[in-house]
Design an enzyme around this catalytic site. Structure first.
Site, PDB file in Angstrom:
ATOM      1  N   LYS A 117       0.794  -1.300   0.026  1.00  0.00           N
ATOM      2  CA  LYS A 117       0.154   0.062  -0.014  1.00  0.00           C
ATOM      3  C   LYS A 117       0.806   1.191  -0.041  1.00  0.00           C
ATOM      4  CE  LYS A 117      -1.233  -0.188   4.950  1.00  0.00           C
ATOM      5  NZ  LYS A 117      -0.037  -1.122   5.255  1.00  0.00           N
ATOM      6  N   ARG A 128      -5.119   2.840  11.980  1.00  0.00           N
ATOM      7  CA  ARG A 128      -4.951   1.323  12.186  1.00  0.00           C
ATOM      8  C   ARG A 128      -5.808   0.670  13.243  1.00  0.00           C
ATOM      9  NH1 ARG A 128       0.574   1.547  10.093  1.00  0.00           N
ATOM     10  NH2 ARG A 128       1.535  -0.543   9.708  1.00  0.00           N
ATOM     11  N   ARG A 137      13.029  -8.645   1.986  1.00  0.00           N
ATOM     12  CA  ARG A 137      13.227  -7.200   1.840  1.00  0.00           C
ATOM     13  C   ARG A 137      14.718  -6.911   2.498  1.00  0.00           C
ATOM     14  NH1 ARG A 137       8.704  -3.397   4.447  1.00  0.00           N
ATOM     15  NH2 ARG A 137       6.961  -3.745   2.877  1.00  0.00           N
ATOM     16  N   ARG A 150      15.634  -5.609   8.021  1.00  0.00           N
ATOM     17  CA  ARG A 150      15.222  -4.882   9.338  1.00  0.00           C
ATOM     18  C   ARG A 150      14.565  -5.562  10.474  1.00  0.00           C
ATOM     19  NH1 ARG A 150      11.749   0.009   6.500  1.00  0.00           N
ATOM     20  NH2 ARG A 150      10.277  -1.168   7.365  1.00  0.00           N
ATOM     21  N   ARG A 208       3.107  -8.522  13.421  1.00  0.00           N
ATOM     22  CA  ARG A 208       2.467  -7.344  12.760  1.00  0.00           C
ATOM     23  C   ARG A 208       1.180  -8.022  12.163  1.00  0.00           C
ATOM     24  NH1 ARG A 208       6.618  -4.452   9.295  1.00  0.00           N
ATOM     25  NH2 ARG A 208       5.268  -2.800   9.301  1.00  0.00           N
TER      26      ARG A 208
HETATM   27  P1  AMP Z   1       4.361   0.945   8.628  1.00  0.00           P
HETATM   28  O1  AMP Z   1       5.448   1.645   7.637  1.00  0.00           O
HETATM   29  O2  AMP Z   1       3.006   1.721   8.098  1.00  0.00           O
HETATM   30  O3  AMP Z   1       4.181  -0.478   8.503  1.00  0.00           O
HETATM   31  O4  AMP Z   1       4.636   1.218  10.012  1.00  0.00           O
HETATM   32  C1  AMP Z   1       5.994   0.734  10.833  1.00  0.00           C
HETATM   33  C2  AMP Z   1       5.667   0.900  12.280  1.00  0.00           C
HETATM   34  O5  AMP Z   1       5.035   2.179  12.830  1.00  0.00           O
HETATM   35  C3  AMP Z   1       4.423  -0.038  12.529  1.00  0.00           C
HETATM   36  O6  AMP Z   1       4.548  -1.525  12.659  1.00  0.00           O
HETATM   37  C4  AMP Z   1       3.804   0.616  13.979  1.00  0.00           C
HETATM   38  O7  AMP Z   1       4.713   0.148  15.168  1.00  0.00           O
HETATM   39  C5  AMP Z   1       4.238   2.354  13.801  1.00  0.00           C
HETATM   40  N1  AMP Z   1       2.949   2.543  13.070  1.00  0.00           N
HETATM   41  C6  AMP Z   1       2.813   3.194  12.027  1.00  0.00           C
HETATM   42  N2  AMP Z   1       1.582   3.686  11.980  1.00  0.00           N
HETATM   43  C7  AMP Z   1       0.836   3.434  12.758  1.00  0.00           C
HETATM   44  C8  AMP Z   1      -0.646   3.659  13.392  1.00  0.00           C
HETATM   45  N3  AMP Z   1      -1.447   4.242  12.892  1.00  0.00           N
HETATM   46  N4  AMP Z   1      -0.912   3.561  14.488  1.00  0.00           N
HETATM   47  C9  AMP Z   1       0.160   2.807  15.513  1.00  0.00           C
HETATM   48  N5  AMP Z   1       1.303   2.380  15.129  1.00  0.00           N
HETATM   49  C10 AMP Z   1       1.771   2.801  13.812  1.00  0.00           C
END
Ligand code: AMP
Length: 213
Positions: A13, A88, A127, A160, A171
């Protein structure tokens, strides 16, 4: 145009959000990117967020909602934005809804990029990231020219912490428990559109632009 991207972590996404942002001339707002930037710069927010990110957990709503609302209040978001990674949780969606309604506005589309868990685990374990310059690669899809070395800055590539299999599984668990209910939330608002995220990313994008017009 105000768009929300939904989908499991690793569904692609973020890539689609960037392509939408480029085509429609609206900012790509990623809470994950904002957190990562803060981690890199060693800010207080970054240090707090990292504790959750490293184990695949969500950063608490209080912190996340504030940074998101601050971001979309900025001038460049006046004509719309594409949100990637937010909301989220149902409480996050409710706060966003309320804030937008108070401005007499509404979200136009919630695009759900649908990819089964098995595909996600396969994708994420391939990745590789450069912690020095932030470039990302994929062993199958975007391999670096020299194994284990960043094309852009020559430093070492790593898997990572948040892409490790155990973390990815966690996740996905968090996604199914906390984020998937948003599909019903936006279906009830009649703005949910689902696209097949397993096909080539160009075809995913075509499906999305067919919806957005
Ligand atoms: P992403 O790059 O969107 O997968 O985000 C990486 C990490 O950032 C996630 O695994 C969460 O730990 C944190 N994170 C990002 N967006 C949110 C959100 N809307 N609510 C809570 N944690 C978030």
């Amino acid at each position: 145009m105000k768009i929300i991207m939904l989908g499991a972590p690793g569904a692609g996404k973020g890539t689609q959000a960037q392509m939408i942002a480029d085509k429609y001339g609206i900012p790509h707002v990623s809470t994950g990117d904002i957190f990562r930037e803060n981690v890199k710069n060693g800010t207080e927010l970054g240090m707090e967020a990292k504790k959750y990110m490293d184990r695949g957990a969500l950063v608490p709503d209080e912190l996340t909602v504030k940074i998101l609302l601050d971001r979309v209040a900025q001038d460049d978001c006046k004509n719309g934005y594409v949100l990637d990674g937010f909301p989220r949780t149902i409480p996050q969606a409710e706060v966003l809804d309320k804030a937008i309604r108070e401005l007499g506005d509404q979200i136009d589309y919630a695009i759900n990029v649908d990819v089964p868990d098995e595909n996600i685990i396969r994708r994420m374990s391939g990745r590789r990231a450069c912690l020095a310059c932030g470039a990302t690669f994929h062993l199958e899809h975007v391999p670096p020219k020299k194994e284990g070395i960043c094309d852009r800055c020559g430093k070492e590539l790593v898997l990572r912490d948040d892409d490790k299999e155990e973390t990815v599984k966690n996740r996905l668990l968090v996604y199914h428990e906390q984020t998937q209910p948003l599909i019903d939330f936006y279906t009830a608002q009649n703005i949910l559109k689902t696209v097949d995220g397993t096909v080539d990313m160009k075809d995913v994008f075509t499906a999305i632009t067919n919806i957005l017009g």
